[in-house]
Design a protein around this motif. Structure first.
Motif, mmCIF file in Angstrom:
data_model
loop_
_atom_site.group_PDB
_atom_site.id
_atom_site.type_symbol
_atom_site.label_atom_id
_atom_site.label_comp_id
_atom_site.label_asym_id
_atom_site.label_seq_id
_atom_site.Cartn_x
_atom_site.Cartn_y
_atom_site.Cartn_z
ATOM 1 N N LEU A 294 0.824 -1.212 0.000
ATOM 2 C CA LEU A 294 0.000 0.000 0.000
ATOM 3 C C LEU A 294 0.858 1.262 0.000
ATOM 4 O O LEU A 294 0.489 2.274 -0.610
ATOM 5 C CB LEU A 294 -0.932 -0.007 1.206
ATOM 6 N N GLU A 295 2.017 1.196 0.662
ATOM 7 C CA GLU A 295 2.929 2.343 0.650
ATOM 8 C C GLU A 295 3.455 2.609 -0.767
ATOM 9 O O GLU A 295 3.681 3.757 -1.146
ATOM 10 C CB GLU A 295 4.083 2.113 1.617
ATOM 11 N N ALA A 296 3.650 1.553 -1.538
ATOM 12 C CA ALA A 296 4.094 1.729 -2.930
ATOM 13 C C ALA A 296 3.057 2.509 -3.719
ATOM 14 O O ALA A 296 3.391 3.356 -4.557
ATOM 15 C CB ALA A 296 4.347 0.373 -3.572
ATOM 16 N N ALA A 297 1.765 2.237 -3.437
ATOM 17 C CA ALA A 297 0.697 2.977 -4.113
ATOM 18 C C ALA A 297 0.613 4.398 -3.598
ATOM 19 O O ALA A 297 0.495 5.358 -4.380
ATOM 20 C CB ALA A 297 -0.638 2.263 -3.909
ATOM 21 N N ARG A 298 0.684 4.546 -2.282
ATOM 22 C CA ARG A 298 0.578 5.884 -1.688
ATOM 23 C C ARG A 298 1.691 6.816 -2.175
ATOM 24 O O ARG A 298 1.486 8.012 -2.348
ATOM 25 C CB ARG A 298 0.629 5.760 -0.165
ATOM 26 N N ALA A 299 2.881 6.236 -2.374
ATOM 27 C CA ALA A 299 4.037 7.029 -2.810
ATOM 28 C C ALA A 299 4.077 7.204 -4.319
ATOM 29 O O ALA A 299 4.960 7.882 -4.842
ATOM 30 C CB ALA A 299 5.327 6.368 -2.338
ATOM 31 N N ASN A 300 3.124 6.566 -5.020
ATOM 32 C CA ASN A 300 3.105 6.585 -6.482
ATOM 33 C C ASN A 300 4.434 6.120 -7.061
ATOM 34 O O ASN A 300 4.992 6.732 -7.990
ATOM 35 C CB ASN A 300 2.723 7.966 -7.015
ATOM 36 N N LEU A 301 4.941 5.008 -6.501
ATOM 37 C CA LEU A 301 6.108 4.373 -7.101
ATOM 38 C C LEU A 301 5.702 3.847 -8.477
ATOM 39 O O LEU A 301 4.504 3.688 -8.762
ATOM 40 C CB LEU A 301 6.612 3.241 -6.197
ATOM 41 N N PRO A 302 6.650 3.549 -9.362
ATOM 42 C CA PRO A 302 6.317 3.194 -10.750
ATOM 43 C C PRO A 302 5.744 1.781 -10.885
ATOM 44 O O PRO A 302 6.373 0.859 -11.389
ATOM 45 C CB PRO A 302 7.670 3.316 -11.466
ATOM 46 N N VAL A 303 4.496 1.616 -10.393
ATOM 47 C CA VAL A 303 3.835 0.312 -10.443
ATOM 48 C C VAL A 303 2.421 0.469 -10.988
ATOM 49 O O VAL A 303 1.794 1.520 -10.824
ATOM 50 C CB VAL A 303 3.794 -0.351 -9.053
ATOM 51 N N LYS A 304 1.921 -0.592 -11.608
ATOM 52 C CA LYS A 304 0.577 -0.594 -12.165
ATOM 53 C C LYS A 304 -0.473 -0.994 -11.130
ATOM 54 O O LYS A 304 -1.636 -0.603 -11.232
ATOM 55 C CB LYS A 304 0.496 -1.547 -13.358
ATOM 56 N N GLY A 305 -0.057 -1.819 -10.170
ATOM 57 C CA GLY A 305 -1.017 -2.288 -9.184
ATOM 58 C C GLY A 305 -0.328 -2.795 -7.938
ATOM 59 O O GLY A 305 0.867 -3.110 -7.958
ATOM 60 N N VAL A 306 -1.081 -2.852 -6.840
ATOM 61 C CA VAL A 306 -0.559 -3.389 -5.582
ATOM 62 C C VAL A 306 -1.608 -4.291 -4.951
ATOM 63 O O VAL A 306 -2.811 -4.070 -5.108
ATOM 64 C CB VAL A 306 -0.164 -2.266 -4.592
ATOM 65 N N VAL A 307 -1.130 -5.307 -4.223
ATOM 66 C CA VAL A 307 -2.021 -6.248 -3.541
ATOM 67 C C VAL A 307 -1.552 -6.418 -2.106
ATOM 68 O O VAL A 307 -0.389 -6.740 -1.856
ATOM 69 C CB VAL A 307 -2.032 -7.626 -4.229
ATOM 70 N N SER A 308 -2.465 -6.219 -1.177
ATOM 71 C CA SER A 308 -2.175 -6.423 0.235
ATOM 72 C C SER A 308 -2.921 -7.650 0.740
ATOM 73 O O SER A 308 -4.153 -7.689 0.701
ATOM 74 C CB SER A 308 -2.597 -5.190 1.048
ATOM 75 N N PHE A 309 -2.176 -8.665 1.191
ATOM 76 C CA PHE A 309 -2.762 -9.826 1.848
ATOM 77 C C PHE A 309 -2.697 -9.587 3.360
ATOM 78 O O PHE A 309 -1.611 -9.466 3.934
ATOM 79 C CB PHE A 309 -1.970 -11.096 1.524
ATOM 80 N N HIS A 310 -3.845 -9.501 3.989
ATOM 81 C CA HIS A 310 -3.971 -9.279 5.443
ATOM 82 C C HIS A 310 -2.940 -8.288 5.989
ATOM 83 O O HIS A 310 -2.270 -8.541 6.997
ATOM 84 C CB HIS A 310 -3.943 -10.591 6.228
#
Length: 257
Positions: free
Chosen positions: A143-159
């Motif tokens: 989720l931090e990768a998404a919040r920081a807008n790192l160069p990714v298309k998607g993120v998945v958090s398991f528990h």
């Protein structure tokens, strides 16, 4: 007959070797790290890549197994080392302290994730099709990768934990698609935290999904968590299988495969 048996054995051996990974030494801001890379069998063209972030006990066989299974799906997979080479907690108390230090310093956590992304691209993954996933502590990292807008298309958090940093207010739109796979009975993530997360996603105009699994508590994907649900962390086979399938569908959408 002997040729047939030899052929079967060789086929099995090739399949086994194709799923094998290798340790990768790298660094971030002067800290030595050692991750685990598994490449897809067919590397003739650019394939998507997934960074896998470990739970609070550090990089282990469970996370390496997840990377191997992702490679079997056709992705480059890199099990990141957030803590540092040889740094592995020896107890839950030590793990809590160590993981807490990264949750308290989100910039450091994000820099370790960025370093893993760079290793994934260096290995051959398509830089335009990268995702991050993680378990528990690693789910927070995704989720931090998404919040920081790192160069990714998607993120998945398991528990994973859903709380955000408290030292800075972040208002930019989140570009990565977000999938949260959550135990409906997880005592470590109160509903107030889930509510705040949903409001955060809405305010930052994210494309997000949150799936709840019934009868599932924290660490529901990890067999090593045991089956004592009353402890707050326990394996749930049904939720583990369902969440993996939901992840697969998400990556197919994100990577447009």
């Amino acid at each position: 007959m002997k040729r047939l048996i030899l052929s079967i054995l060789l086929t099995g051996l090739v399949g086994h070797l194709a799923a094998q990974g290798k340790d990768i030494s790298y660094s971030s801001q002067g800290t030595k790290l050692k991750g685990y890379l598994v490449s897809p069998e067919n590397k003739s063209s650019k394939a998507p890549g997934v960074v896998v972030i470990h739970a609070w006990m550090g990089l282990n066989d469970f996370v390496k197994g997840s990377a191997t299974n992702l490679a079997k799906l056709g992705y480059y997979a890199f099990a990141a080392d957030i803590y540092g080479e040889g740094v592995r907690p020896q107890s839950p108390a030590e793990a809590g302290k160590l993981s807490g230090s990264y949750k308290g310093d989100r910039d450091l956590y994000r820099s370790r994730i960025q370093a893993a992304i760079e290793q994934l691209i260096k290995a051959g993954a398509d830089p335009e099709r990268i995702a991050v996933m993680g378990y528990c502590f690693g789910g927070t990292g995704a989720l931090e990768a998404a919040r920081a807008n790192l160069p990714v298309k998607g993120v998945v958090s398991f528990h994973g934990g859903l709380d955000k940093r408290g030292d800075k207010q972040e208002n930019s739109e989140i570009s990565a698609k977000v999938l949260v796979l959550h135990g409906a009975d997880d005592p470590f993530v109160p509903e107030s935290q889930a509510l705040a997360f949903r409001e955060e996603m809405r305010s930052r105009k994210a494309d997000w999904q949150m799936i709840y699994y019934s009868d599932a508590v924290h660490a529901f994907t990890e067999p090593a968590a045991g089956n004592n649900k009353s402890s707050g962390a326990a394996y749930n086979e049904k939720a583990a299988k369902r969440s993996w399938e939901d992840m697969k569908k998400f990556f197919q959408e994100v990577f447009a495969m």
